[in-house]
Design an enzyme around this catalytic site. Structure first.
Site, PDB file in Angstrom:
ATOM      1  N   ASP A   1       0.846  -1.190   0.000  1.00 32.49           N
ATOM      2  CA  ASP A   1       0.000   0.000   0.000  1.00 32.49           C
ATOM      3  C   ASP A   1       0.883   1.243   0.000  1.00 32.49           C
ATOM      4  O   ASP A   1       2.085   1.171   0.298  1.00 32.49           O
ATOM      5  CB  ASP A   1      -0.892   0.021   1.253  1.00 32.49           C
ATOM      6  CG  ASP A   1      -1.971  -1.044   1.204  1.00 32.49           C
ATOM      7  OD1 ASP A   1      -2.322  -1.469   0.095  1.00 32.49           O
ATOM      8  OD2 ASP A   1      -2.444  -1.453   2.272  1.00 32.49           O
TER       9      ASP A   1
ATOM     10  N   ASP B   1      -4.578  -3.035   5.098  1.00 33.27           N
ATOM     11  CA  ASP B   1      -5.054  -2.542   6.390  1.00 33.27           C
ATOM     12  C   ASP B   1      -6.576  -2.573   6.519  1.00 33.27           C
ATOM     13  O   ASP B   1      -7.102  -2.539   7.632  1.00 33.27           O
ATOM     14  CB  ASP B   1      -4.542  -1.117   6.655  1.00 33.27           C
ATOM     15  CG  ASP B   1      -4.864  -0.162   5.512  1.00 33.27           C
ATOM     16  OD1 ASP B   1      -5.741  -0.491   4.685  1.00 33.27           O
ATOM     17  OD2 ASP B   1      -4.245   0.910   5.434  1.00 33.27           O
TER      18      ASP B   1
ATOM     19  N   ASP C   1      -9.327  -5.814   2.348  1.00 37.85           N
ATOM     20  CA  ASP C   1      -8.037  -6.373   1.950  1.00 37.85           C
ATOM     21  C   ASP C   1      -7.884  -7.819   2.402  1.00 37.85           C
ATOM     22  O   ASP C   1      -6.927  -8.497   2.012  1.00 37.85           O
ATOM     23  CB  ASP C   1      -6.884  -5.551   2.557  1.00 37.85           C
ATOM     24  CG  ASP C   1      -6.731  -4.194   1.896  1.00 37.85           C
ATOM     25  OD1 ASP C   1      -7.037  -4.103   0.698  1.00 37.85           O
ATOM     26  OD2 ASP C   1      -6.318  -3.241   2.566  1.00 37.85           O
TER      27      ASP C   1
END
Length: 1068
Positions: free
Chosen positions: A455, A756, A760
């Site tokens: 990310d 997070d 996901d």
């Protein structure tokens, strides 16, 4: 080293040909994630283990797993938690200072009694009885928390006690060979005392017993320390952080400190920390499958306000009043019956069991041959020299002890357990590097990672956001410069910020403003405070009618509010280009509205592009006015009502700066040197993503940047070709991330993924290693991950790769060291047994060597810290052999030298060393020199094994204190054994000259190691997968050939007999 089982399988009509009737299964190869119980059962059945209790201690309990799997199926029939009978003493007076007792609270929640809740005045009445202010929560005071714990209990549950040291001592003594040796020691002790008298006859038996006890004691201490490491890791995994309102402010606390009366804040992905009642919430739904077995999310509202501890928030957000904690909740009762541990196989551990089994079977064969040779030679030569039956028994016990001790040395019980030791050591060090391991295989797998999908926000960047640019009322402004704005424009913006936010603003005791919420929420709220927002007075002026929470798919959040004057507004905020597409007007500086012409849209798009090119996250605010009557009043209608999403009025576009973390660029460069490709997957727009990727060093000249939708729309074949150079994916959804992971795995990559959010979870679960963020990550994401990055920093991910490679490298070092000892000890004793009636290394000496090899060797080599050189290698292949060509070279080089020296000393030692004295003295001196030099060879070879490929093996040796400590302790003990324990170990004192000889023989191992490393080896594995597949293919061909010949020869036989014979051949 691997083994093949050929198992029959049912053939189908689609599988023509008898060659498909059998399949080859590599017993000691299991998947990294979710191996089946059958796979686990097969490798254990094929394993040769002398102490199964110890060997399989840190593996999954198959019986319990099967029972839990069955219980899980049965449990799905439940629709709600089992109701525990309410205690009869409900009339017990409430605790002092409260208007309700524990029994009534428990009854209220266990029975989901909405009628009783209404009788008690609803949630407001319960809060009043619990002395809770629903606006500010309970007092943030230690005495107040303690008072509530005493009255209603703490949010903990009794845990099963850990195994104490004596349990490990008992398990260590269950080794079959050690038990046999203890029996032999007892017999030897009795026979020795009878034949030689009590004064001198007890040495042989007592020495074996002492050596066995020492092995058991050291093994138990090592195992006990490992268990403490795993227990501390298990405790860290269970300590969840939750948000609560206390003293008028939001704060994060440990789940164990939550008390009855707390106001817990629930967001998407959070775990419900305890039992409670909904105070306020919007679109709140909870996944109760862990408690009730129902897979569909349950909507929580005023008609169904009860929340169960341990469940996960599926959507929306809310605030709950905690009414039950710890053992007074259904979740607490369930957790009290479970034992929390990290027992699970790792692929490397299973493969090492295969290596140990192969070596063990070889050792058993050698031990049997040695026993037979010594046995036959004794009865052929020495039997006639004595007429005492007890002496004969004593000699036979001695021969048998030597054979059993060879088995002890040959079967490397410590080899698979070395994985556990290095994992226990590494995980403790990883915690210091901000990596919390949830699943043990992740430690090994990270060493093989070939790509990391990371990310952007919070991982590559600092997650410390501030608004640095704002496009408001037609002008691009710096920071909080809004002095020229009309009050109408400012009020519209401030209402949109204050009401359309899951964060809060409050004043501390010192009078300073404090902001809570996600980093983006905090940045926008702070900007609102700077331009004049009075949150505490503005918030009560409007009533929230409906909320649509933000998620990573829609990339926007909305709220419907009704003002004091009766007007209703819809406020939206989200990704700038998405919000812009929903608008048809914009606000001028004087508060009037103008149409969004094509030219104005292009101007605004240019503004967004400019902000994005400067690495800014672009968030737009918009609103529209609606009729209050259009908003549904009932909760049922509200659940299905969609807020207006078109015809919006754009008020502002904010540019939010989130600086890159220090050291990220260097960490990315280190990954690239290590052969790991870093790919950035973000929800930000393409230009922002590209700018950040360039700043971090992820985007290379040949790299490809793509939006999630474009990648999603490709065909499977196009995607496989396209993904190789893909380095940045912008505007991606969780589905796009999952698709990327699957595509990369299909190409053979070992994929690590960071995440997070709740959405996901599928990608984290699908990846070879899922990495959840410890600060920004939701509980759902953490539970789906293998590792939790506690500081959300990408540099910690790189440290994890380093440790993963270190684990694999340490195991290879230990394998090299142990195989060398095995080969030398077995070869020397075997050759000596062939030529003589005695062996140079007796039972007690071999037990001491086994202690050096298994426990002390593992302590020294399995705890080597990772070095920078590890990150200069390419990733370890998923199916590369454990014993590399370099290791084979080193093993054979050292073994040849040590065998030659030991045999020269054994057969020609007295002549070469010019030993003087009678025959008994010379033999004792020579055997002591052989034993002493053999031990010193192992100590110097231990140093050699530190760096199997490097010439300078001494570099950094003093930084590993444990390694130095093991060498020093082993050397000191060896001196004591030779000089002071001669009666026990059958040694004699050595003059200083012979100590130097032994030391010199050991030191030459360093020189031999240096010379051997100059011999080049092929890159292609000598004993690799190709050879195994060829053997497997040959086996399949032979089976199918026999099968076809069988059918041809029996074509005229009855079907029943044919089938019977076929089944018989399959079984064979």
């Amino acid at each position: 080293m691997s083994f093949k089982l050929v198992l029959p399988r049912k053939s189908s009509a689609k599988e023509g040909g008898a060659d498909e009737f059998y399949e080859c299964i590599d017993v000691f190869e299991i998947p990294v994630k979710n191996p089946s119980l059958d796979q686990l059962r097969r490798w254990r059945k094929a394993t040769l283990a002398l102490n199964a209790a110890r060997r399989f201690r840190y593996t999954l309990d198959l019986k319990r797993a099967r029972d839990e799997e069955w219980d899980g199926e049965v449990g799905k029939s439940r629709t709600r938690p089992r109701s525990v009978p309410t205690p009869q003493n409900e009339t017990e007076p409430p605790p002092e200072g409260f208007g309700i007792n524990l029994q009534e609270l428990t009854s209220l929640h266990q029975d989901w009694d909405t009628d009783l809740l209404k009788q008690r005045g609803g949630v407001e009445g319960i809060a009043k009885r619990l002395s809770v202010d629903l606006e500010k929560g309970i007092k943030d005071d230690p005495e107040e928390l303690e008072r509530r714990k005493n009255a209603f209990g703490s949010n903990t549950y009794p845990k099963k006690p850990n195994k104490n040291f004596f349990v490990f001592l008992w398990e260590s003594s269950q080794d079959t060979t050690l038990i046999i040796l203890m029996v032999a020691a007892t017999l030897s002790l009795i026979m020795g005392m009878i034949t030689n008298g009590p004064k001198n006859g007890w040495y042989d038996g007592a020495s074996i017993a002492f050596a066995v006890i020492l092995v058991i004691l050291v093994t138990a201490i090592t195992d006990y320390r490992q268990s403490l490491e795993f227990q501390s890791l298990s405790d860290a995994n269970s300590n969840i952080q939750v948000q609560v309102f206390r003293g008028g402010r939001t704060q994060k606390v440990s789940i164990y400190t939550v008390v009855v009366g707390d106001l817990a804040v629930l967001n998407i992905g959070d775990q419900v920390p305890a039992d409670g009642i909904l105070v306020t919430g919007h679109s709140l739904s909870v996944d109760e499958s862990s408690m009730t077995g129902e897979s569909d999310p349950v909507r929580i509202d005023s008609k169904r306000p009860f929340l169960l501890g341990g469940c996960k928030v599926d959507d929306g957000y809310g605030v709950m009043l905690v009414t039950g904690v710890g053992i007074n909740t259904e979740w607490g009762k369930i957790m009290a019956t479970l034992s929390q541990d990290l027992a699970e196989e790792t692929p490397l551990q299973v493969r090492l069991n295969g290596v140990a089994t192969f070596i063990g079977k070889t050792g058993l064969t050698v031990a049997a041959i040695v026993f037979l040779m010594l046995f036959i030679r004794y009865f052929k030569q020495d039997y006639k020299k004595t007429d005492k039956p007890l002496s004969v028994v004593k000699q036979l016990v001695g021969i048998f002890s030597i054979a059993v001790t060879i088995v002890v040395v040959a079967v490397p019980e410590g080899l698979p357990l070395a994985v556990t030791l290095t994992l226990a050591y590494s995980m403790r060090k990883m915690m210091a590097d901000q990596c919390l391991i949830r699943h043990l295989p992740a430690c090994e797998t990270m060493g093989s990672a070939t790509t990391i999908c990371t990310d952007k926000t919070g991982t590559l960047t600092m997650n410390q956001m501030t608004v640095v640019k704002a496009f408001v009322a037609g002008d691009l402004r710096e920071g909080d410069d809004v002095s020229s704005l009309h009050d109408i424009v400012k009020n519209l913006i401030l209402h949109g910020i204050a009401h359309n936010s899951s964060g809060t603003v409050f004043k501390s005791k010192e009078g300073a403003w404090e902001v809570s919420g996600s980093p983006t929420e905090k940045a926008i709220l702070w900007w609102g405070v700077k331009i004049g927002m009075d949150y505490e007075s503005l918030k009560p002026k409007a009533t929230v009618l409906h909320v649509e929470a933000f998620n990573s798919i829609k990339k926007r959040a909305g709220v419907v509010v009704k003002l004091e004057n009766g007007e209703a507004y819809v406020h939206w905020k989200g990704a700038a280009e998405i919000i812009l597409r929903l608008c048809d007007r914009w606000v001028n500086v004087d508060g009037t509205e103008s149409l969004l012409t094509k030219e104005k849209v292009e101007e605004l798009e240019a503004v967004i592009a400019g902000m994005a090119a400067a690495s800014l996250r672009c968030v737009a605010l918009a609103y529209t006015k609606i009729d209050p009557a259009a908003v549904p009043q009932s909760e049922e209608e509200t659940a299905n009502w969609k807020m207006p999403e078109t015809g919006l009025v754009l008020t502002s576009i904010l540019g939010i700066k989130d600086p890159c973390r220090p050291g990220v660029r260097e960490a990315v460069a280190l990954c690239q040197v290590a052969g790991i490709k870093v790919r950035m997957v973000t929800g930000d727009n393409l230009l922002t993503a590209k700018a950040i990727a360039q700043e971090c060093g992820i985007l290379t000249p040949d790299g490809v940047v793509v939006e999630g939708k474009t990648f999603r729309d490709l065909t499977d074949q196009e995607r496989l070709l396209f993904v190789q150079n893909l380095e940045v994916m912008a505007r991606s959804s969780p589905t796009d991330k999952l698709l990327l992971v699957k595509t990369l795995k299909e190409l053979g990559h070992v994929v690590a993924v960071t995440g997070d959010g709740t959405n996901d979870a599928p990608a984290l679960h699908e990846a070879d290693v899922g990495l959840a963020m410890g600060i920004a990550g939701t509980e759902v994401a953490k539970e789906s991950a293998d590792v939790i990055i506690l500081d959300d920093d990408f540099t910690s991910v790189v440290k994890l790769v380093r440790w993963g490679r270190g684990v694999y490298a340490n195991i290879q070092k230990f394998i090299q060291f142990q195989l060398t000892v095995n080969v030398v000890a077995l070869s020397v004793n075997f050759v000596a047994a062939c030529r003589s009636e005695d062996v140079p290394l007796n039972a007690v000496q071999l037990l001491w060597v086994n202690l050096i090899m298994d426990t002390l060797g593992a302590l020294a080599l399995a705890t080597e810290p990772p070095t920078d050189e590890l990150m200069k290698r390419t990733p370890v292949g998923r199916h590369e052999p454990l014993i590399s060509n370099v290791m084979w070279r080193n093993i054979f080089g050292q073994a040849v030298y040590q065998i030659i020296v030991s045999l020269i000393l054994y057969f020609r030692g007295p002549h070469v060393l010019r030993l003087k004295g009678d025959r008994a003295t010379i033999d004792a001196l020579n055997n002591t020199i052989i034993f002493n030099s053999f031990v010193f060879c192992q100590l110097f070879n231990e140093i050699n094994s530190r760096k199997p490929e490097k010439l300078n093996v001494l570099k950094g040796i003093f930084r590993n204190r444990l390694f130095c400590g093991v060498l020093i302790v082993t050397t000191v003990l060896q001196v004591l054994i030779v000089e002071f324990l001669k009666n026990f170990f059958k040694t004699t004192k050595l003059p200083w000259q012979y100590w130097l000889v032994c030391l010199g023989i050991g030191f030459v191992c360093l020189i031999v190691g240096l010379l051997v490393k100059l011999i080049p080896v092929p890159q292609k594995p000598v004993f690799g997968m190709k050879l195994r597949k060829q053997c497997c293919g040959l086996l399949r061909y032979l089976k199918s050939h026999c099968h076809s010949r069988l059918h041809k020869s029996m074509s005229e036989e009855s079907p029943a007999r044919t089938n019977s014979t076929t089944h018989h051949v399959a079984a064979v």
